[in-house]
Design a protein around this motif. Structure first.
Motif, PDB file in Angstrom:
ATOM      1  N   ASP A 299       0.548 -50.120  21.554  1.00 16.14           N
ATOM      2  CA  ASP A 299       1.642 -49.177  21.305  1.00 16.14           C
ATOM      3  C   ASP A 299       2.150 -49.439  19.894  1.00 16.14           C
ATOM      4  O   ASP A 299       2.989 -50.318  19.669  1.00 16.14           O
ATOM      5  CB  ASP A 299       2.764 -49.358  22.324  1.00 16.14           C
ATOM      6  CG  ASP A 299       3.865 -48.292  22.164  1.00 16.14           C
ATOM      7  OD1 ASP A 299       3.819 -47.541  21.168  1.00 16.14           O
ATOM      8  OD2 ASP A 299       4.748 -48.226  23.027  1.00 16.14           O
ATOM      9  N   GLY A 301       4.057 -47.904  17.980  1.00 16.78           N
ATOM     10  CA  GLY A 301       5.467 -47.643  17.730  1.00 16.78           C
ATOM     11  C   GLY A 301       6.334 -48.863  17.984  1.00 16.78           C
ATOM     12  O   GLY A 301       7.213 -49.203  17.195  1.00 16.78           O
ATOM     13  N   SER A 302       6.089 -49.566  19.103  1.00 15.47           N
ATOM     14  CA  SER A 302       6.908 -50.726  19.448  1.00 15.47           C
ATOM     15  C   SER A 302       6.366 -52.020  18.865  1.00 15.47           C
ATOM     16  O   SER A 302       7.117 -52.966  18.656  1.00 15.47           O
ATOM     17  CB  SER A 302       7.004 -50.847  20.976  1.00 15.47           C
ATOM     18  OG  SER A 302       5.713 -51.027  21.541  1.00 15.47           O
ATOM     19  N   ASN A 309      13.673 -47.810  16.274  1.00 12.13           N
ATOM     20  CA  ASN A 309      14.205 -46.455  16.170  1.00 12.13           C
ATOM     21  C   ASN A 309      13.449 -45.618  15.144  1.00 12.13           C
ATOM     22  O   ASN A 309      13.546 -44.392  15.143  1.00 12.13           O
ATOM     23  CB  ASN A 309      15.692 -46.499  15.795  1.00 12.13           C
ATOM     24  CG  ASN A 309      16.529 -47.134  16.891  1.00 12.13           C
ATOM     25  OD1 ASN A 309      16.236 -46.975  18.071  1.00 12.13           O
ATOM     26  ND2 ASN A 309      17.563 -47.872  16.501  1.00 12.13           N
ATOM     27  N   ARG A 310      12.699 -46.286  14.261  1.00 15.27           N
ATOM     28  CA  ARG A 310      12.001 -45.551  13.208  1.00 15.27           C
ATOM     29  C   ARG A 310      10.910 -44.643  13.771  1.00 15.27           C
ATOM     30  O   ARG A 310      10.669 -43.558  13.260  1.00 15.27           O
ATOM     31  CB  ARG A 310      11.407 -46.515  12.183  1.00 15.27           C
ATOM     32  CG  ARG A 310      12.439 -47.203  11.305  1.00 15.27           C
ATOM     33  CD  ARG A 310      13.262 -46.174  10.548  1.00 15.27           C
ATOM     34  NE  ARG A 310      14.189 -46.770   9.604  1.00 15.27           N
ATOM     35  CZ  ARG A 310      13.922 -46.931   8.314  1.00 15.27           C
ATOM     36  NH1 ARG A 310      12.761 -46.525   7.844  1.00 15.27           N
ATOM     37  NH2 ARG A 310      14.814 -47.476   7.516  1.00 15.27           N
ATOM     38  N   ILE A 311      10.196 -45.077  14.819  1.00 23.27           N
ATOM     39  CA  ILE A 311       9.127 -44.246  15.380  1.00 23.27           C
ATOM     40  C   ILE A 311       9.711 -42.973  15.977  1.00 23.27           C
ATOM     41  O   ILE A 311       9.122 -41.886  15.875  1.00 23.27           O
ATOM     42  CB  ILE A 311       8.300 -45.032  16.428  1.00 23.27           C
ATOM     43  CG1 ILE A 311       7.130 -44.179  16.912  1.00 23.27           C
ATOM     44  CG2 ILE A 311       9.170 -45.476  17.580  1.00 23.27           C
ATOM     45  CD1 ILE A 311       6.168 -43.781  15.824  1.00 23.27           C
ATOM     46  N   ASP A 312      10.912 -43.080  16.602  1.00 21.34           N
ATOM     47  CA  ASP A 312      11.557 -41.871  17.134  1.00 21.34           C
ATOM     48  C   ASP A 312      11.929 -40.918  16.000  1.00 21.34           C
ATOM     49  O   ASP A 312      11.798 -39.698  16.127  1.00 21.34           O
ATOM     50  CB  ASP A 312      12.809 -42.252  17.930  1.00 21.34           C
ATOM     51  CG  ASP A 312      12.471 -43.072  19.168  1.00 21.34           C
ATOM     52  OD1 ASP A 312      11.353 -42.891  19.704  1.00 21.34           O
ATOM     53  OD2 ASP A 312      13.310 -43.883  19.593  1.00 21.34           O
ATOM     54  N   GLU A 313      12.388 -41.479  14.880  1.00 21.04           N
ATOM     55  CA  GLU A 313      12.742 -40.644  13.734  1.00 21.04           C
ATOM     56  C   GLU A 313      11.509 -39.949  13.167  1.00 21.04           C
ATOM     57  O   GLU A 313      11.545 -38.759  12.835  1.00 21.04           O
ATOM     58  CB  GLU A 313      13.397 -41.510  12.665  1.00 21.04           C
ATOM     59  CG  GLU A 313      13.861 -40.725  11.449  1.00 21.04           C
ATOM     60  CD  GLU A 313      14.552 -41.602  10.423  1.00 21.04           C
ATOM     61  OE1 GLU A 313      14.674 -41.172   9.263  1.00 21.04           O
ATOM     62  OE2 GLU A 313      14.956 -42.731  10.789  1.00 21.04           O
ATOM     63  N   MET A 315       8.690 -39.210  14.802  1.00 16.00           N
ATOM     64  CA  MET A 315       8.230 -38.185  15.739  1.00 16.00           C
ATOM     65  C   MET A 315       9.119 -36.941  15.644  1.00 16.00           C
ATOM     66  O   MET A 315       8.640 -35.813  15.751  1.00 16.00           O
ATOM     67  CB  MET A 315       8.242 -38.737  17.162  1.00 16.00           C
ATOM     68  CG  MET A 315       7.263 -39.899  17.383  1.00 16.00           C
ATOM     69  SD  MET A 315       5.562 -39.505  16.939  1.00 16.00           S
ATOM     70  CE  MET A 315       5.176 -38.324  18.223  1.00 16.00           C
ATOM     71  N   GLY A 316      10.409 -37.140  15.414  1.00 16.14           N
ATOM     72  CA  GLY A 316      11.301 -36.002  15.227  1.00 16.14           C
ATOM     73  C   GLY A 316      10.958 -35.214  13.971  1.00 16.14           C
ATOM     74  O   GLY A 316      10.981 -33.985  13.967  1.00 16.14           O
ATOM     75  N   ASP A 319       7.870 -33.169  14.536  1.00 15.77           N
ATOM     76  CA  ASP A 319       8.117 -31.992  15.376  1.00 15.77           C
ATOM     77  C   ASP A 319       8.580 -30.805  14.539  1.00 15.77           C
ATOM     78  O   ASP A 319       8.327 -29.646  14.890  1.00 15.77           O
ATOM     79  CB  ASP A 319       9.173 -32.315  16.442  1.00 15.77           C
ATOM     80  CG  ASP A 319       8.591 -33.160  17.570  1.00 15.77           C
ATOM     81  OD1 ASP A 319       7.349 -33.165  17.719  1.00 15.77           O
ATOM     82  OD2 ASP A 319       9.368 -33.819  18.284  1.00 15.77           O
TER      83      ASP A 319
END
Length: 740
Positions: A299, A301-302, A309-313, A315-316, A319
């Motif tokens: 994984d 991302g982790s 939190n950077r991987i969520d940013e 992916m956003g 999108d």
């Protein structure tokens, strides 16, 4: 500029045709509908328009322009078109034009004309019997309203005239279908039996090709469609065989690029599993092979992002946009140590728009981040020192606010000193305010500096009459006050020995007060009264000491601010001026060259193969190359020349010269000096360093400094593409200067 109007935007998109819009002229309260026709003239990129208010349309043409074309339209045997207004007056009609038929009724007594005038748009069916007919027949009328003209345009005909052709067509179609079926079915049976066998053979060979066997070929036995299909199949198989061979070669070629790339490359599923990685990425993250990286990182991302939190940013961002470039973050190596990387990512989606995988490039920027951190800490330290000095200065101001006139003068002087930006602004302020503290006395302010370093203090400000006891510079050892680090009263009531800088003997009373801040002596304040006021000077020793300490803090604060300003205009790695400094002096240098009637030469310098130094020997060696190059440029430049690091491996030298030949000689000399004097060793291995130079001059290659810099950059590009380690001049330099 009307580009903000909606109809202008529509014109820019359409370029040709017709459109309608609402418009209100200046001074009008409401908008009115307007229309325009437009055409596009490509050679000049012009849109040519003709417009008018729609309410004015009726004045733009004559009914006679339309009468013949309207009356020429017919439907069946008796159908025709006509035009009337909303009050039932016939404007165009084949027989009774000019009559009003508003109150006409059909065979059922229905006021059908009134109904048409009320509806204005649509269709109605009504019974109608012409004179001489025995029975009424249904008639269809279709009508539309033109509001600008108050016209109702209508077309009418008997329904039976519409249906008669349809019935004839129906009978014809059914008869034709019956005949075709009787002929086609036997022919289809015969044709199908003739092509089934070859098609079955062809299907079998396609099945073999689908399994990867491209060697099967069809035997061509005829020239008909089956024979042509067989030839097409054979041609397709030949093309497919060649395409497969080229595809294999292409995969091998791109695999070599992927494996040999110096930057990290990867592909990963949305779940976080890495599908592919190259050796550079594995080495960057401390793994011995790409396979080990893919096996251990399930994984990314982790496991790779130091901040989850950077991987969520990211992916956003993916999108909302397909590509993310220059995203800087910290990744974790295999030993869990953090390193800075720059990511360029792309989201790959399927036909339905769902995310299939993420791919991207990873660049190690740890060295750059380390240099930025060093510069940031240096700035913070300077800012902290400035803040400390400012706080001390503010404390003094608050302590003196309770006093009388001296406090007001001190407050005013402090306010002036705080807004002074340079020493040249500060010293006149000090002279002006100290003369108010010590009226009828003379005084001098000295500071350390000059070629003597810390051995001499130099006169920077003075006030009052000259009593003949001051010098423009004083050796530190010639003042008892500077030696002891505290105020010293020459020739006071206790008969002290006068300072040597007074020239020997006692010349009356004078006070020497060293300027000390944070234990560091920064200057000297001397105060000399006239003969009748010597007692006042002894009384004011405390005030002089207080003012000296206050001035010491102010001068120290000013020096720190000037140092901070210089640091912000200086490149932290090479010590050269940075791009910000160049932006501040560019316009000044251009005006100076024009005023003196000289030219301004801009020499762009770029290290050849610099990326190879970083990638092969590491960023430390790359930094050494940049430092050595900067030192060579400074060493071979005049004091009035500007040597600046623009960023990365790019430098620029700005020289004021009398001719293009002088600039050319300077550029060739710098190219040779870089080749001969930039000596870098990696262990026992000497590394050869060369540079490419692009040259342009102001105003010969542009009307602004930045235009000339762009021209020099283009010349640098040609130097690179022409073999490197050379100088290329902007091609129009000499010709442009001859025209000036």
């Amino acid at each position: 500029d009307l580009s903000d109007y909606d109809f202008i935007q529509r014109q820019k998109r359409l370029k040709e045709g017709y459109l309608e819009y609402d418009w209100k002229n200046p001074g009008e309260q409401t908008t009115r509908p307007k229309a325009l026709y437009m055409t596009y003239f490509g050679p000049w990129d012009w849109i040519i328009s003709a417009s008018s208010y729609r309410e004015e349309f009726k004045n733009l043409f004559s009914v006679d322009d339309f009468r013949d074309s309207v009356l020429s339209v017919s439907f069946g045997r008796t159908g025709y078109s006509f035009v009337m207004d909303s009050k039932g007056s016939l404007i165009i009609h084949p027989k009774i034009a000019g009559h009003n038929i508003f109150d006409s009724v059909d065979s059922d007594g229905r006021y059908f004309i009134r109904e048409i005038c009320e509806k204005k748009n649509g269709k109605i069916v009504y019974p109608w019997m012409n004179p001489g007919d025995n029975i009424a027949r249904n008639k269809l009328v279709i009508f539309n309203y033109i509001p600008e003209l108050d016209w109702i345009v209508a077309s009418s005909s008997y329904l039976q005239e519409f249906y008669e052709p349809l019935r004839t067509i129906t009978y014809t179609i059914f008869g034709s279908v019956g005949i075709m079926l009787a002929l086609v079915i036997p022919m289809m049976w015969w044709i199908s039996s003739a092509i089934t066998r070859p098609l079955s053979d062809l299907m079998g060979r396609f099945s073999a090709a689908a399994g990867g066997d491209f060697t099967a070929r069809m035997e061509v036995t005829s020239g008909d469609e089956i024979g042509m299909l067989s030839r097409y199949y054979n041609t397709f198989m030949e093309w497919l065989t060649e395409s497969s061979r080229r595809l294999t070669q292409s995969e091998e070629r791109f695999r070599g690029i992927f494996e040999g790339a110096l930057e990290g490359i990867f592909q990963a599923l949305p779940s976080g599993r890495i599908l592919a990685a190259n050796p550079s990425l594995a080495a960057m993250l401390g793994y011995d092979s790409p396979q080990r990286l893919m096996d251990e990182v399930t994984d990314f991302g982790s496991q790779l992002f130091a901040d989850g939190n950077r991987i969520d940013e990211i992916m956003g961002l993916l999108d909302s946009q397909p590509i993310v470039t220059g995203y800087e973050t910290q990744w974790l190596r295999r030993d869990r140590s953090a390193t800075w990387v720059s990511l360029n990512l792309r989201a790959v989606r399927d036909a339905a728009g769902a995310l299939e995988y993420i791919e991207g490039f990873v660049t190690d920027i740890a060295a750059r981040k380390e240099a930025e951190e060093v510069q940031r800490l240096a700035h913070e330290k300077l800012e902290q020192r400035v803040a400390e000095r400012t706080a001390e200065l503010s404390n003094w101001i608050k302590a003196l606010e309770s006093r009388d006139r001296q406090n007001a003068l001190l407050r005013e002087m402090s306010e002036m000193l705080q807004v002074c930006r340079t020493s040249q602004e500060t010293y006149p302020v000090i002279s002006n305010r100290l003369s108010a503290f010590f009226p009828d006395m003379s005084g001098r302010l000295y500071v350390f500096g000059g070629d003597g370093g810390g051995q001499f203090v130099y006169l920077v400000a003075s006030w009052g009459p000259d009593f003949g006891r001051g010098r423009r510079d004083i050796a530190a050892d010639d003042c008892w006050g500077l030696r002891q680090g505290k105020p010293y009263l020459n020739g006071g009531s206790d008969g002290r020995i006068p300072c040597p800088h007074l020239g020997g003997g006692i010349h009356g009373t004078s006070l020497c007060v060293p300027l000390v801040a944070q234990g560091e002596t920064v200057g000297l304040l001397t105060i000399e009264p006239p003969r009748h006021a010597e007692a006042a000077l002894e009384r004011d020793q405390g005030l002089a000491a207080m003012l000296a300490e206050h001035l010491a803090l102010a001068l120290t604060n000013l020096n720190l601010r000037e140092t901070l300003s210089r640091r912000s205009l200086q490149d932290v790695l090479t010590g050269l001026a940075n791009r910000r400094f160049l932006e501040e002096v560019a316009e000044r240098e251009c005006h100076r060259a024009l005023r003196r009637g000289t030219i301004l030469g801009l020499i762009m310098v770029d290290v050849d193969h610099f990326k190879r130094f970083n990638d092969t020997y590491g960023h430390d060696v790359g930094d050494m190359v940049l430092k050595e190059l900067g030192a060579v440029l400074i060493r071979h430049s005049r004091s009035e020349d500007i040597v600046c690091r623009l960023g990365g491996e790019e430098f620029v030298v700005v020289i004021e010269a009398a001719s293009v030949d002088e600039v050319a000689r300077k550029a060739e000399e710098l190219c040779r000096n870089i080749r001969d004097e930039v000596g870098i060793r990696h262990g026992a291995e000497p590394l050869r360093v060369t540079a490419s130079l692009g040259v342009a001059v102001y105003p010969g290659n542009g009307t602004t400094f930045w235009d000339v810099l762009k021209t020099a950059d283009k010349a640098l590009y040609h130097a690179k593409s022409g073999g490197r380690d050379r100088v290329v001049f902007a091609p129009t330099t000499a010709a442009a200067l001859d025209l000036l």
